[in-house]
Design a protein around this motif. Structure first.
Motif: not given
Lengths: 355, 497
Positions: A110, A133, A135, A149, A319-321, A323-324
């Motif tokens: 993840d 996808g 991070g 990221q 980032y996972n929750s 998106g940035y």
């Protein structure tokens, strides 16, 4: 007088004996049950429940610096119900950061925390990860060309300024033109990065001299030595070579990581150059603190490993929750001189004593 | 509940008791052994299971190698066999990966498993692409993807190795714990079995001791009895086992023997008393017979003489003489006939009547004789010759030498279950001392026996015969109010002897 009360006695003996034997048998049953139950608990660990699976990839996970960073990151990961895995553990042989990064990408993690060389292949892998996808957070040496990221670490210019503050104490403006300052950087560090360090030092010295415009001083000679870090022992050999091969040794040696600091420290001791070559180190583990305390090393720049570890996980989680996340998260640094080192050692001893 | 069990236990036979005291520990030991056997078997089964994961991972590693090799071989030869091998290996590997289930083996292991599964998916995808590219003769592509598969194959093997190694370390730890647990269980079992064994030995010892001890006591008691000592007390319980039965029977037997011995003793005593009585009686009889025999010479001659005299007197018409001689003859005849037998009171009274008649003829009516008889008791049997000697005594020592008119009163009456025969005179009386001596038998020689006018039977003889006949001591009472105030003899005989 003959008495015949044996029946009562035999009954009593029988009952008491039977009860004792039943108690013993029951005791055995309970003990067996407890042992069996304990065994089941031993064999069966807790059922795994974690939301996110992150990989921790460095080129030297055994170093104190990365151990501290990993521990801090792991703590933070647990708070988010995430599992942070050090991929280098148990893999039969030493894997490079690049290889580990490949495994991490193929394992569909993840998120990946990466610290290592910033080559082309690494950039490709990071890009592939991001495309899938995953991070990616880069620590310490930024891979600027990749799609990572977030970068968590020092700004090299700031690091240069930290060194410059220490150099200030060690040089005399009048004869500094005769001095040499050697900056030991990773072989694969981007040239821009090493230049930033050098630039920051020179800027700082100029700035300082700018106050005194009546005289003109030559700046110390700045040398950047790229340490070959291809394999595990090459750093130490490269640093030794400096002492062996160079006709004129530098007056001040700047180390950009803990390993170089330890190697340089050991070299000045071995070649009896303590006091002649001033070392400004990086990181503050026990060995380095001790060396600072004994003034084998002049001072060291300590990085907040806890902040580094936690920030990297926070960035991945964000980032996972969402998106940035921030593309750059700075890490606090601190100069540790002899006094500070002494305090830290004592504080640590006190903690150890209390434990 | 306990009371019921206790009662049942007490009533149980010795064999059953021994059986129970043996069966209970055996059952317990058996139960402990079975439980231990099952537990240890379960543990051993777990030991077997411990390394199953390692075997699976090794198989996976081999499958992966086979898969990689078969793919490489296909790329090299494009043979159908290699392709078949590839597909088979791919399926095996997929199955192997699907069978991995380490969710309960800890986070680290599970995470590694997830990595392997995900890498495997990528790897299989890539090998599939490589095979497809080969079949499509896309050389560039399959060369590139093959290079990637080599890397991924290497990574996968490393990850499988890491997982296998980690599991192996964990399993080795579990194995050590299992082994130490097994040893602990074995040790505990041995100790418990040893403990139960010791308790069992104690229980059996105490139970058998409590059962055999009374048997030993009983045998000692029996030895005592066999040695002739019947003074043995045996306490029994109401238990129903053989020993209780034996002890009760022994006690009962002892009681019977003691009773029997008592009876025999009484019987012997009675017999000896009887013999003694018989001897005394015989002595007395012989004494009487002797006296009688001494007198027999005269009575036989006298009878004949008296009969001749009686006939003569009849022929002469001398009625009084006839009556006198007849009475005398009857008196002597009675003496001879009745001495050995008992007689009725009526017969005794008739004899006294004759005796008084004879004396009155001799002493010309000096004796005033009266009688008051309860006719209902005259058939009561008494020893013969008891009244006449007393009347004779009353005449000889009572009224013979007195200056006033002599009276003798005979009275027979009933008092409760006894018949009393009273002979009273108004003679010179008798001192208490003399009365006592007569009644105690010391004055035998002084009274009556040696007197010339006597028929030879003394008061002592009368008293003894009465005592033997009735079996009682107090058969005669003698009352005298003092000198010259007469004497009364009272004979007491029971209505039914």
């Amino acid at each position: 007088m003959q008495k015949f009360e044996y029946s009562d006695k035999s009954f009593r003996f029988m009952i008491i004996g039977t009860l004792i034997m039943i108690a013993a048998a029951a005791f055995t049953g309970i003990v067996f049950r407890v042992i069996t139950q304990t065994m089941q608990n031993v064999e069966q660990e807790e059922t795994v429940t974690f939301d996110k699976h992150y990989a921790f990839v460095t080129d030297d996970s055994e170093s104190d610096l990365w151990k501290e960073v990993f521990d801090a990151a792991d703590e933070q990961a647990k708070e988010y119900n995430a599992y942070l895995e050090d991929l280098s553990v148990g893999l039969g042989r030493d894997y490079s950061a690049e290889e580990l990064l490949r495994i991490a990408v193929n394992s569909k993690m993840d998120g990946i925390i990466y610290s290592g060389p910033a080559g082309k292949r690494v950039t490709e892998l990071i890009d592939k990860a991001v495309d899938e996808g995953i991070g990616v957070v880069v620590l310490q040496n930024d891979v600027e060309t990749s799609k990572r990221q977030c970068y968590v670490g020092l700004n090299y210019y700031e690091l240069g300024q930290m060194y410059a503050l220490q150099i200030d104490r060690l040089i005399d403006p009048e004869n500094m033109g005769e001095m040499t300052i050697d900056v030991l950087v990773d072989g694969d560090m981007a040239e821009g990065a090493s230049n930033l360090i050098v630039m920051a030092i020179e800027d700082h010295i100029r700035e300082r001299l700018g106050d005194n415009e009546e005289e003109e001083y030559d700046l110390p000679e700045m040398v950047v030595t790229r340490i070959d870090a291809e394999d595990i022992f090459s750093a130490e050999e490269s640093i030794r070579n400096i002492f062996l091969e160079k006709d004129s040794l530098p007056d001040i040696m700047l180390c950009v990581n803990g390993v170089y600091t330890r190697c340089a420290c050991q070299a000045v001791v071995d070649y009896n150059l303590v006091g002649q070559i001033q070392i400004i180190g990086y990181f503050a583990n026990d060995t380095i603190l001790d060396a600072v305390d004994k003034q084998v090393i002049s001072s060291t720049v300590s990085v907040d490993t806890n902040e580094m570890g936690r920030s990297s996980i926070q960035a991945l989680y964000e980032y996972n929750s969402m998106g940035y996340t921030n593309s750059y998260l700075p890490v606090a640094t601190e100069i540790v001189d002899q006094k500070k080192a002494h305090q830290m050692i004592e504080a640590k001893n006190d903690r150890t004593g209390e434990e | 509940m306990i009371g019921l069990i206790r009662r049942k236990w007490n009533n149980a036979s010795v064999r059953l008791k021994m059986l129970i005291s043996f069966i209970i520990p055996v059952v317990l030991i058996l139960a402990v052994n079975i439980y231990m056997y099952i537990s240890i078997n379960n543990m051993i089964a777990r030991v077997d299971e411990i390394y199953v994961v390692n075997v699976t991972l090794n198989d996976l590693s081999e499958d992966l190698t086979f898969l990689q090799n078969s793919m490489k071989e296909y790329l090299e030869s494009k043979s159908t066999g290699a392709l078949n091998d590839y597909y088979r290996a791919e399926q095996d590997y997929r199955n192997g990966i699907a069978s991995l289930d380490l969710k309960n083996s800890g986070t680290a292991v599970y995470a590694m498993q997830e990595n392997i599964i995900n890498q495997s998916e990528n790897y299989l995808q890539l090998t599939g692409d490589t095979i497809t590219a080969k079949r499509g003769r896309n050389v560039e592509k399959y060369k590139a993807t093959y290079e990637e598969t080599v890397e991924m194959y290497s990574d996968l093997q490393a990850c499988l190795y890491a997982l296998n190694n980690k599991q192996f370390k964990k399993n080795t730890g579990d194995y050590s714990i299992l082994l130490s647990s097994l040893r602990s269980m074995e040790m505990i079992t041995i100790l418990i079995l040893f403990f139960i064994g010791i308790v069992n030995v104690f229980v059996v010892f105490l139970v058998t001791k409590s059962m055999t001890l009374p048997l030993i006591d009983l045998s000692q008691a029996a030895n005592e009895v066999a040695g002739g000592n019947f003074d043995v007390s045996v306490t029994t319980t109401d238990g129903g086992d053989e020993i209780s039965v034996v002890s009760r029977a022994f006690k009962q037997m002892l009681g019977s023997i003691q009773n029997y011995i008592g009876e025999i003793k009484d019987s012997v005593m009675r017999e000896s008393m009887l013999k003694e009585h018989e001897l005394v009686m015989e002595n007395r009889m012989k004494e009487v017979q002797l006296r009688s025999l001494q007198a027999q010479i005269n009575p036989h001659f006298l009878f004949n003489t008296l009969n001749a005299g009686e006939q003569l007197a009849m022929m002469e018409g001398a009625d009084k003489t006839t009556e006198f001689i007849e009475n005398m003859a009857d008196f002597f005849r009675y003496n001879i006939k009745k001495i050995d037998n008992d007689a009725s009171i009526a017969e005794e009274i008739a004899l006294v009547d004759k005796y008084v008649y004879i004396l009155n003829v001799r002493f010309t009516g000096e004796i005033h004789y009266s009688k008051d008889i309860d006719e209902e008791v005259t058939e009561v049997r008494v020893p013969s010759m008891i009244l006449q000697p007393i009347v004779e005594n009353a005449v000889n020592y009572g009224i013979r030498d007195i200056d006033w008119e002599g009276h003798i009163d005979l009275k027979v009456y009933r008092q409760n279950s006894d018949v009393l025969l009273s002979i009273r005179d108004n003679g010179i009386g008798m001192s208490q001392d003399k009365i006592d001596r007569i009644l105690s038998g010391e004055a035998v020689g002084e009274v009556s026996a040696d007197h010339a006018a006597s028929n030879g039977i003394g008061l002592g003889n009368v008293i003894e015969r009465l005592q033997i006949f009735t079996g009682q001591r107090d058969v005669m009472e003698i009352f005298s109010e003092g000198e010259n105030k007469g004497t009364e003899f009272i004979i007491r005989v029971p209505m039914h002897v």
